[in-house]
Design an enzyme around this catalytic site. Structure first.
Site, short mmCIF file in Angstrom:
data_model
loop_
_atom_site.label_atom_id
_atom_site.label_comp_id
_atom_site.label_asym_id
_atom_site.label_seq_id
_atom_site.Cartn_x
_atom_site.Cartn_y
_atom_site.Cartn_z
CD GLU A 96 21.42 16.51 40.96
OE1 GLU A 96 22.02 16.46 40.48
OE2 GLU A 96 21.76 17.93 41.34
CB CYS A 116 31.41 14.43 34.73
SG CYS A 116 30.12 15.49 33.53
CG HIS A 132 22.59 11.55 38.34
ND1 HIS A 132 24.14 12.80 38.36
CD2 HIS A 132 22.03 12.51 38.63
CE1 HIS A 132 23.90 13.82 38.76
NE2 HIS A 132 22.80 13.76 39.15
CB CYS A 183 24.78 9.16 33.18
SG CYS A 183 24.41 10.09 33.95
CG ASP A 187 29.55 14.83 38.75
OD1 ASP A 187 29.31 15.33 37.21
OD2 ASP A 187 28.68 15.41 38.87
CB SER A 188 28.63 18.82 36.65
OG SER A 188 27.56 17.14 36.67
N1 DGL Z 1 27.85 14.41 35.00
C1 DGL Z 1 27.01 14.73 34.54
C2 DGL Z 1 27.22 12.94 33.62
O1 DGL Z 1 27.61 11.51 34.41
C3 DGL Z 1 25.58 14.12 34.21
C4 DGL Z 1 24.88 15.57 35.52
C5 DGL Z 1 24.49 16.68 34.54
O2 DGL Z 1 23.82 16.47 33.76
O3 DGL Z 1 25.38 17.94 34.81
O4 DGL Z 1 27.34 13.51 32.90
#
Ligand code: DGL
Length: 266
Positions: free
Chosen positions: A152, A72, A186, A184, A9-10
């Site tokens: 976050e 992600c 989160h 997303c 993930d990011s």
């Molecule tokens: N992981 C990103 C997503 O699911 C959300 C957080 C980010 O913008 O990096 O799109």
């Protein structure tokens, strides 16, 4: 079969997906990689996301991962196709297709909403894929960029977060939907607040659990499940370590974990 599943993930948001996978597949080993050096992906260009995703997937393949989960939404939207070509030998799972499959089988002639980062919304990946799978559905979507940073920071489940969530969910695009996709990493953490807004009249689809079930089915089909009966080993890497990420990781994984730094960019 004993090789780990790679999950990336990011940042640490994808730990919601890792957690769901570890619950669905408790005997699997996994390696998680969070690209905290480049967080957030939600407002980066497609080119940058592709470059980051290539490097991370190479890292995971170098660690002998038997499958890779792109945990992600933004990276799934921009990089899934190129990673598929780059690593044709291993099963690659994104967070979009399992959710699209779930919705298109369950709903008919109804309206499905999507909330996500700007990157995911602008890619129009959900409307395109859902329409292709089931053209009786109408898809409406809206970007909710404040939500990921808010979550976050651990800022949810209070009056102010509920007000921000309510304000986004009051968008006219989301009137008369039957289901809402939380597109997303989160957002599983604010699922109760989203359900609150819709007074349980709309199904709130949390892609983490849908993806975990999909991963289980796919590994079973490919005979790649780990037959060991002991609890799987889990390693967590991030590309830029700070104490605050380690503290926040608990929000997403639900238990204390040790994050190791791996500067794959140097
Ligand atoms: N992981 C990103 C997503 O699911 C959300 C957080 C980010 O913008 O990096 O799109």
């Amino acid at each position: 079969m004993e090789n780990p599943i790679g999950i990336f993930d990011s940042g640490i948001g994808g730990l919601t997906v890792a957690k769901a996978i570890s619950e669905a597949l408790p005997h699997e080993n996994f390696i998680y990689f969070g690209d905290t050096a480049h967080l957030p992906y939600g407002d980066k260009s497609k080119e940058s996301i592709r470059l980051y995703s290539k490097r991370i997937s190479d890292f995971l393949v170098g660690k002998n991962c038997k499958a890779i989960v792109i945990a992600c939404n933004t990276a799934s939207a921009h990089a899934y196709d190129i990673l598929k070509k780059r690593h044709p030998q291993i099963p690659l799972i994104n967070v979009i297709d399992p959710t699209v499959e779930y919705c298109s089988k369950k709903y008919m002639n109804q309206s499905v909403g999507v909330i996500a980062t700007k990157g995911t919304i602008q890619s129009r990946i959900y409307p395109r894929k859902i329409k292709k799978a089931n053209n009786t559905l109408s898809i409406t979507q809206t970007a909710t960029p404040l939500l990921a940073p808010m979550i976050e920071e651990g800022y949810f489940n209070n009056n102010i977060s509920q007000t921000i969530i309510n304000s986004y969910l009051s968008a006219k695009q989301l009137k008369s939907i039957s289901a809402l996709i939380l597109a997303c990493t989160h957002y599983p953490l604010i699922k109760p607040e989203v359900e609150n807004f819709f007074k349980k009249k709309v199904e709130v689809i949390d892609s983490a659990s849908v993806v975990a079930e999909y991963t289980k089915t796919l590994l079973t089909k490919k005979k790649l499940l780990n037959n060991n009966k002991t609890e799987g080993h889990k390693s967590f890497f991030i590309s830029d370590y700070t104490k605050s990420f380690e503290a926040t990781s608990r929000l997403f994984f639900g238990e204390k974990i040790k994050l190791e730094e791996e500067r794959i960019w140097d």
